[in-house]
Design an enzyme around this catalytic site. Structure first.
Site, mmCIF file in Angstrom:
data_model
loop_
_atom_site.group_PDB
_atom_site.id
_atom_site.type_symbol
_atom_site.label_atom_id
_atom_site.label_comp_id
_atom_site.label_asym_id
_atom_site.label_seq_id
_atom_site.Cartn_x
_atom_site.Cartn_y
_atom_site.Cartn_z
ATOM 1 N N ASP A 14 0.850 -1.178 0.000
ATOM 2 C CA ASP A 14 0.000 0.000 0.000
ATOM 3 C C ASP A 14 0.890 1.233 0.000
ATOM 4 O OD1 ASP A 14 -2.315 1.837 0.819
ATOM 5 O OD2 ASP A 14 -3.251 -0.138 0.842
ATOM 6 N N HIS A 49 -3.909 6.431 3.084
ATOM 7 C CA HIS A 49 -4.505 5.164 2.668
ATOM 8 C C HIS A 49 -3.779 3.990 3.308
ATOM 9 C CE1 HIS A 49 -5.863 1.957 -0.070
ATOM 10 N NE2 HIS A 49 -6.867 2.753 -0.391
ATOM 11 N N SER A 209 -11.100 -0.902 -0.689
ATOM 12 C CA SER A 209 -9.753 -0.851 -0.134
ATOM 13 C C SER A 209 -9.753 -1.215 1.339
ATOM 14 C CB SER A 209 -9.164 0.557 -0.267
ATOM 15 O OG SER A 209 -8.634 0.775 -1.534
#
Length: 645
Positions: A14, A49, A209
């Site tokens: 990620d 994120h 996600s």
């Protein structure tokens, strides 16, 4: 209630993760060096994120975000940079292989690239295949495009795809669906998922996600449960159990249930299947006890305490979801290169150059590479390019007309370096696969000059006419990943491999090889067909280069690549099959049951078939390759036998 076992390792591919966040205090997280800066930025979209995704699995209760598997070991593998928010499939393949080599049982990929039919580049296909062979579970987000469409890697075989549902168990509007997801995808909570923010604090985000790490966390707990039961952790079985135990969507949904994929995450049902219970009794209990979480992750089956709800998706492109969702810029929808900086990759030996005299055991902490491709060179900047243009002599055209030198002309560059090899140090030498630079080559040690000379000769061979005996089609480069990166003129950043000598730096003179191999075949069998020999060798070399292309970092890929450089031995071995009109059918690599102590041996098998007689037995040739040293070596004689399959 289980919080996971330290023996189970989950890798997060990620953005950078803020490990200083209070929720990670006490967690066991290790950052692997990649092409992306490790330091998380409080204002970085990809840092946000990555931090959010990691906290869903590894968050500690004391830090305000109780993760699903906080006691499991974590690997942080940054593949998305804050300044780009996207990556190439090559970047992702590098990350997957790194995680696999570092011992991951589960790899979470909260991202993907939208494709027409779920197709992927060879890099990514190979990385996914490696995970399947090593029994590593890949969990990937299905995508946030809100259509019947596929993302990779989620759509690739053996990957577990994850879509997003709301608290009622309904698929969220932005969650993708498709035929492949129907058999290899499940829904998990993906709305208003609690997670950590870089710099401190929390936020709730939406998307596949964040549904993906919920499934990854549950899978980690199931593997931990296997250990507690005295069993060997089996990620492939856990994947099957998660799919088999998935609950059907609610009856009030529209008739078309494709958006439900294979069903909804069912934790109690998964535990029942894992422990050998009766699934039929569990289905009703699972629905009644909250497998459709309302604000939580549905871990009410007792596996996780206070686990956070699902999350958002999308990254290889972190996923595009509606503006109403809480993810302003976490949407990356196509791959572009993500230049960044790589930190130290090899541990204790990184500061010392690896010399040819070092024993294999001294290379244990280094990442060895044996890669195939074509040579290229790069200037890195306009200024460096212009210095070459000034120093290189003018070029003579027909009729005695002189024109300024062109540094991009490989023929002129090869001639210039032949007269002044010291200038080779001022170039960035690259190893390319299908025009894509994958490594920069940096000769080191006392034999650096000899290596530069070899690179110049190989470059000169590549520019020869294809019918010339000196024409070089491919090169092999052995070395050690240095932990450094270099930025090319295009802006692409590639890792640097250090070569210690000319050992293993080979060029394939295909025409000369065919001539030599044909002479070898003729000596064994009269009436051999030179064209058949040429086709077989071309098939052998090109199959590995195109169909089985790889980065040359795993043991099996190094063995496969070395088998190509050993093509003459192979040609002399399968000469009888070629003389009988048989052609190459397949190439496989398997761990060898026979090996020397402290070695790493692999069997490369070549299978030949008769294209004119399908009932004729196949001919199999096997040679064993030890890849424990910088330069692989073939062990023993090549074995051959016939097989009906």
């Amino acid at each position: 209630m289980s919080q996971g076992r330290s023996e189970i390792c989950v890798a997060i591919l990620d953005g950078p993760v803020d490990r200083a966040h209070p929720c990670f205090q006490g967690s066991d997280l290790t950052v692997l060096p990649t092409l992306v800066p490790q330091a998380a930025r409080s204002d970085g979209s990809m840092s946000g994120h990555g931090t959010h995704v990691a906290s869903i699995i590894f968050g500690q209760s004391e830090g305000g975000i109780p993760g699903i598997a906080p006691r499991c070991r974590g690997l942080i593998v940054p593949v998305f940079a804050d300044d780009r928010c996207s990556a190439t499939q090559l970047d992702l393949a590098r990350g997957i292989e790194q995680a696999a080599n570092a011992g991951a049982h589960i790899i979470n990929l909260s991202g993907g690239q939208l494709t027409d039919f779920g197709e992927a580049e060879g890099w990514l296909e190979n990385a996914v295949r490696i995970c399947q062979e090593r029994n590593i579970l890949l969990v990937a987000a299905a995508g946030n495009d809100g259509c019947e469409c596929l993302h990779v890697p989620a759509a690739l075989p053996s990957v577990l795809a994850v879509g997003a549902m709301d608290a009622r168990g309904h698929p969220l509007d932005f969650s993708n669906w498709g035929s492949k997801y129907k058999t290899q995808g499940i829904l998990a909570p993906g709305e208003q998922i609690l997670g950590a923010k870089p710099g401190g604090g929390t936020e709730r985000l939406n998307g596949t996600s964040f549904a993906a790490p919920i499934v990854s966390g549950v899978a980690a707990l199931l593997l931990s449960l296997q250990i507690e039961r005295g069993e060997t952790p089996d990620p492939a079985r856990v994947r099957q159990i998660l799919l088999q135990s998935a609950l059907p969507c609610n009856v009030d949904l529209p008739a078309d249930t494709q958006r439900c994929l294979a069903g909804k995450l069912n934790i109690p049902g998964a535990i029942t299947l894992l422990t050998g219970g009766n699934m039929s009794d569990e289905l009703q209990a699972a629905t009644a006890t909250g497998v459709e979480p309302s604000g939580g992750c549905g871990c009410g089956g007792g596996l996780v305490a206070d686990a956070p709800a699902p999350a958002q998706e999308g990254l290889l492109q972190p996923a595009t979801i509606p503006e109403a969702a809480v993810i302003p810029s976490n949407t990356v929808q196509s791959f572009t290169s993500t230049p960044t900086q790589l930190s130290t990759m090899t541990s204790a030996n990184n500061s010392n150059a690896v010399t040819p005299s070092q024993a294999p055991s001294d290379l244990a902490s280094s990442q060895l590479v044996y890669a195939l491709g074509t040579l290229g060179y790069d200037f890195g900047s306009e200024a460096r390019r212009d210095t070459f243009k000034q120093l290189m002599p003018a070029f003579a055209l027909g009729g005695g007309v002189m024109v300024p030198a062109n540094p991009y002309d490989a023929r002129q560059m090869a001639d210039y370096l032949a007269s002044d090899i010291s200038e080779a140090r001022s170039l960035i030498w690259t190893l390319n696969i299908e025009l894509t630079p994958v490594y920069a080559i940096d000769p080191k040690g006392p034999f650096a000059r000899e290596t530069y000379l070899a690179l110049q000769e190989l470059l000169a061979g590549q520019i020869q006419p294809e019918h010339d005996d000196d024409y070089i089609e491919r090169v092999s480069i052995p070395g050690v990943l240095s932990g450094r990166t270099v930025k090319l003129f295009s802006g692409q950043v590639v890792p640097v491999i250090e070569t210690q000598s000319t050992r293993g730096v080979y060029g394939w003179k295909v025409n000369s090889l065919v001539n030599a191999a044909f002479a070898e075949v003729q000596a064994v069998t009269e009436g051999a067909d030179r064209d058949a020999m040429s086709r077989t060798l071309d098939s052998f070399l090109n199959r590995i280069y195109y169909d089985l292309r790889n980065l040359g970092t795993t043991s099996q890929d190094r063995a496969l690549n070395f088998s190509v450089t050993n093509a003459f031995q192979a040609a002399s071995t399968f000469s009888q099959a070629v003389a009988q009109g048989m052609e190459l059918d397949s190439i496989t690599v398997e761990k060898s049951p026979f090996c020397r102590m402290d070695s790493d041996c692999w069997d490369v098998k070549l299978k030949f078939f008769d294209p004119e007689n399908s009932r004729r037995a196949k001919k199999i040739f096997r040679f064993t390759i030890d890849v424990s040293d910088l330069i692989p070596v073939t062990l023993g004689e090549v074995k051959s036998w016939s097989s009906p399959y």
